[in-house]
Design a protein around this motif. Structure first.
Motif, mmCIF file in Angstrom:
data_model
loop_
_atom_site.group_PDB
_atom_site.id
_atom_site.type_symbol
_atom_site.label_atom_id
_atom_site.label_comp_id
_atom_site.label_asym_id
_atom_site.label_seq_id
_atom_site.Cartn_x
_atom_site.Cartn_y
_atom_site.Cartn_z
ATOM 1 N N SER A 36 38.387 -54.190 23.450
ATOM 2 C CA SER A 36 37.913 -55.345 22.475
ATOM 3 C C SER A 36 36.824 -56.183 23.326
ATOM 4 C CB SER A 36 38.774 -55.932 21.670
ATOM 5 O OG SER A 36 39.424 -54.939 21.043
ATOM 6 N N ASN A 37 37.393 -56.688 24.358
ATOM 7 C CA ASN A 37 36.924 -57.682 25.176
ATOM 8 C C ASN A 37 35.333 -57.269 25.784
ATOM 9 O OD1 ASN A 37 37.356 -60.320 26.409
ATOM 10 N ND2 ASN A 37 37.664 -59.540 28.256
ATOM 11 N N PHE A 38 35.207 -55.767 25.803
ATOM 12 C CA PHE A 38 33.966 -55.315 26.471
ATOM 13 C C PHE A 38 33.206 -55.443 25.256
ATOM 14 C CE2 PHE A 38 31.626 -51.333 26.544
ATOM 15 C CZ PHE A 38 30.955 -51.592 27.615
ATOM 16 N N LEU A 39 33.726 -54.866 24.145
ATOM 17 C CA LEU A 39 32.783 -54.599 22.866
ATOM 18 C C LEU A 39 31.981 -56.016 22.519
ATOM 19 C CD1 LEU A 39 34.592 -52.107 20.813
ATOM 20 C CD2 LEU A 39 32.453 -51.847 22.101
ATOM 21 N N ASN A 40 33.016 -57.149 22.452
ATOM 22 C CA ASN A 40 32.474 -58.385 22.246
ATOM 23 C C ASN A 40 31.441 -58.825 23.065
ATOM 24 O OD1 ASN A 40 34.061 -59.216 20.233
ATOM 25 N ND2 ASN A 40 35.909 -59.694 21.252
ATOM 26 N N LEU A 88 35.119 -52.665 12.871
ATOM 27 C CA LEU A 88 34.155 -53.077 13.787
ATOM 28 C C LEU A 88 32.856 -53.300 12.632
ATOM 29 C CD1 LEU A 88 33.274 -52.926 16.533
ATOM 30 C CD2 LEU A 88 32.699 -50.524 16.419
ATOM 31 N N ARG A 89 32.450 -54.504 12.942
ATOM 32 C CA ARG A 89 31.081 -54.858 12.227
ATOM 33 C C ARG A 89 29.995 -54.861 13.200
ATOM 34 N NH1 ARG A 89 31.678 -60.081 8.904
ATOM 35 N NH2 ARG A 89 33.454 -58.892 7.728
ATOM 36 N N TYR A 95 28.591 -56.737 18.211
ATOM 37 C CA TYR A 95 29.767 -56.173 17.669
ATOM 38 C C TYR A 95 30.862 -57.503 17.305
ATOM 39 C CZ TYR A 95 29.089 -51.705 19.604
ATOM 40 O OH TYR A 95 28.383 -50.467 20.270
ATOM 41 N N THR A 96 31.299 -57.275 15.902
ATOM 42 C CA THR A 96 32.439 -58.097 15.608
ATOM 43 C C THR A 96 33.485 -57.438 15.336
ATOM 44 O OG1 THR A 96 30.711 -59.728 14.716
ATOM 45 C CG2 THR A 96 32.880 -60.434 14.601
ATOM 46 N N LEU A 97 34.729 -57.812 15.812
ATOM 47 C CA LEU A 97 35.902 -56.907 15.589
ATOM 48 C C LEU A 97 36.965 -57.616 14.566
ATOM 49 C CD1 LEU A 97 36.495 -55.717 19.306
ATOM 50 C CD2 LEU A 97 36.102 -54.204 17.401
ATOM 51 N N PHE A 98 37.770 -57.126 13.882
ATOM 52 C CA PHE A 98 38.543 -57.743 12.950
ATOM 53 C C PHE A 98 39.627 -57.031 12.834
ATOM 54 C CE2 PHE A 98 34.429 -58.934 11.448
ATOM 55 C CZ PHE A 98 34.394 -60.565 11.312
ATOM 56 N N SER A 99 41.029 -57.958 12.637
ATOM 57 C CA SER A 99 42.169 -57.060 12.324
ATOM 58 C C SER A 99 42.835 -57.924 11.027
ATOM 59 C CB SER A 99 43.380 -57.217 13.355
ATOM 60 O OG SER A 99 44.559 -56.898 13.014
ATOM 61 N N ASN A 100 42.926 -57.510 10.148
ATOM 62 C CA ASN A 100 43.349 -58.278 8.845
ATOM 63 C C ASN A 100 42.634 -59.402 8.563
ATOM 64 O OD1 ASN A 100 45.416 -56.314 8.088
ATOM 65 N ND2 ASN A 100 46.835 -57.274 9.781
ATOM 66 N N ASP A 101 41.286 -59.296 8.725
ATOM 67 C CA ASP A 101 40.317 -60.279 8.322
ATOM 68 C C ASP A 101 40.307 -61.357 9.631
ATOM 69 O OD1 ASP A 101 39.394 -59.317 5.954
ATOM 70 O OD2 ASP A 101 40.953 -60.163 4.896
ATOM 71 N N ASN A 106 36.755 -63.125 21.886
ATOM 72 C CA ASN A 106 37.411 -62.986 23.346
ATOM 73 C C ASN A 106 38.632 -63.918 23.683
ATOM 74 O OD1 ASN A 106 35.416 -61.242 24.075
ATOM 75 N ND2 ASN A 106 34.288 -62.458 25.380
ATOM 76 N N VAL A 107 38.573 -65.145 22.936
ATOM 77 C CA VAL A 107 39.787 -66.111 23.111
ATOM 78 C C VAL A 107 40.929 -65.129 22.722
ATOM 79 C CG1 VAL A 107 40.745 -68.036 22.176
ATOM 80 C CG2 VAL A 107 38.418 -67.821 22.578
#
Length: 227
Positions: A36-40, A88-89, A95-101, A106-107
């Motif tokens: 996730s960190n890498f994709l961000n 994954l949007r 890229y932007t990643l979401f879990s339940n909106d 990175n934070v």
């Protein structure tokens, strides 16, 4: 299906905390945080843009999203795959990643790293959440964020990983026991009590493994000798 998205990267293993052995859920969680960190921080790159081969020092990271959503990590003799539990949007070439909106920024990854790097599979969910509240206090997180993170921790600890490993193993270990340990096989699950092998009559490529697992392509059938 029409909505298939397949992204790929050839990277150094350390970029996503990968070390070739997956034996528990915590390893998968730490990998997901690294990925996730890498994709961000990465620009979207389609798998089709990569060359066929990649150097032996690197691994190929594939994110395959259709009706199934999976990570594939490919190295020379081995491919690990497990469920990718985030949405994954792709917008404006990022890229932007979401879990339940809730966005997995990175934070978020830093907070999750601080939690999961200190624990192993032995700890209870209650214990980990207790430790989390301590970390949240130390970081001075706003109350709303605290709730979002505690939900995310619970989700990561409980989602079904659907772990499989494709192996090409010519080591001594299997010599003379090829019926039990075929050179080419799929290992299902990661814990000793639950894992089992499916032997393959020949080696297959990552694209074949994706095809086997994709529920929108024709089903792969086992061909068993009649008793």
């Amino acid at each position: 299906g029409q909505g298939v998205k397949t992204y790929g990267f050839d990277i150094n293993p350390s970029v996503i905390y990968y070390n070739s052995s997956i034996r528990d859920k915590f390893t998968i969680i730490k990998l997901l945080i690294g990925i996730s960190n890498f994709l961000n921080m990465s620009k979207p790159q389609l798998l089709s843009e990569l060359s066929k081969d990649f150097s032996s020092e690197k691994i190929r990271l594939i994110i395959y999203i259709d009706k199934m959503s999976r990570i594939f990590i490919e190295e020379k003799e081995k491919i690990h795959t497990f469920f990718f539990p985030f949405k994954l949007r792709v917008d404006n070439n990022k890229y932007t990643l979401f879990s339940n909106d809730a966005e997995i920024s990175n934070v978020t990854c830093s907070v999750m790293s601080a939690i999961f790097n200190n624990f192993s599979d032995e700890e209870s969910l209650e214990f980990i959440l207790e430790q989390y509240w301590d970390v949240a206090d130390d970081l001075g997180l706003p109350k709303e964020e605290e709730k979002v993170y505690s939900k995310l921790i619970t989700y990561l600890l409980t989602f079904e990983s659907g772990y499989l490993r494709l192996d090409h193993d010519e080591s001594e270990r299997g010599r003379g026991k090829r019926e039990v340990h075929p050179i080419d096989h799929i290992d299902c699950n990661y814990t000793d009590g639950a894992s089992f092998k499916l032997g393959l009559s020949s080696s297959i490529a990552c694209s074949d493994l994706i095809d086997i697992l994709d529920i929108n392509t024709p089903c792969t059938c086992l061909s068993l000798p009649r008793k």
